[in-house]
Design an enzyme around this catalytic site. Structure first.
Site, PDB file in Angstrom:
ATOM      1  N   GLY A   1     -19.253   6.339   7.188  1.00 42.47           N
ATOM      2  CA  GLY A   1     -18.066   6.396   7.523  1.00 42.47           C
ATOM      3  C   GLY A   1     -17.712   4.651   8.571  1.00 42.47           C
ATOM      4  O   GLY A   1     -16.577   4.356   8.872  1.00 42.47           O
ATOM      5  N   CYS A   2     -18.084   4.460   8.429  1.00 43.45           N
ATOM      6  CA  CYS A   2     -18.376   2.901   8.967  1.00 43.45           C
ATOM      7  C   CYS A   2     -17.791   1.873   7.706  1.00 43.45           C
ATOM      8  O   CYS A   2     -16.978   1.325   8.057  1.00 43.45           O
ATOM      9  CB  CYS A   2     -19.456   1.662   9.898  1.00 43.45           C
ATOM     10  N   THR A   3     -18.516   2.473   6.775  1.00 51.59           N
ATOM     11  CA  THR A   3     -17.627   1.715   5.915  1.00 51.59           C
ATOM     12  C   THR A   3     -16.223   2.113   5.819  1.00 51.59           C
ATOM     13  O   THR A   3     -15.076   1.023   5.470  1.00 51.59           O
ATOM     14  CB  THR A   3     -17.973   1.787   4.302  1.00 51.59           C
TER      15      THR A   3
END
Length: 147
Positions: free
Chosen positions: A35-37
């Site tokens: 998700g952060c990527t």
């Protein structure tokens, strides 16, 4: 209230919020996670559009500068990631929340985005952010405001 802070950055320097206003500041849980990527790639893809509106974009997590540097290099981010290892800025923006994972409770960063104006005041905020479409939503909000 004007928000002012300084944190070590993926660029190897100290990022001073006052020198980077107006600012789109997004808080995320952990480098190199799916998700952060995706969120970082979405902001990166729209970076020129944010800059055209006069905004700096920066991400913050509790990860180390070295972790941020590796994440930026791998994903080719063209904006800085800020290391808030002691959670000072995370707590300033009240993004440290109780979370549960596999029945275990822990304190973590609630994915959030803030837009700070030229005076360092919060103009917009999004909490409990869902990654899909979020960077575009922030951009659309700023474009509508500029029109």
């Amino acid at each position: 209230m004007a928000y002012r802070f300084s944190l070590p950055s993926s660029s190897g320097s100290i990022f001073n919020s006052e020198d980077n206003l107006p600012l789109v500041l997004y808080f995320y849980p952990k480098d190199s996670t799916p998700g952060c990527t995706t969120e970082g790639l979405d902001f990166n893809a729209r970076l020129a559009d944010f800059q055209a509106l006069g905004y700096t974009v920066a991400g913050i997590s509790r990860d180390s500068v070295k972790s941020h540097q590796n994440f930026c290099a791998k994903q080719q981010f063209r904006f800085e990631l800020l290391s808030d290892a002691d959670e000072t800025v995370c707590r300033l923006f009240d993004v440290i929340k109780s979370k549960k994972l596999y029945g275990r409770e822990y304190e973590g960063i609630e994915r959030s985005t803030f837009v700070l104006d030229a005076a360092g005041e919060i103009r917009h905020e999004w909490r409990k952010v869902k990654v899909a479409g979020h960077a575009q939503q922030v951009l659309d909000t700023l474009r509508a405001e500029a029109a």
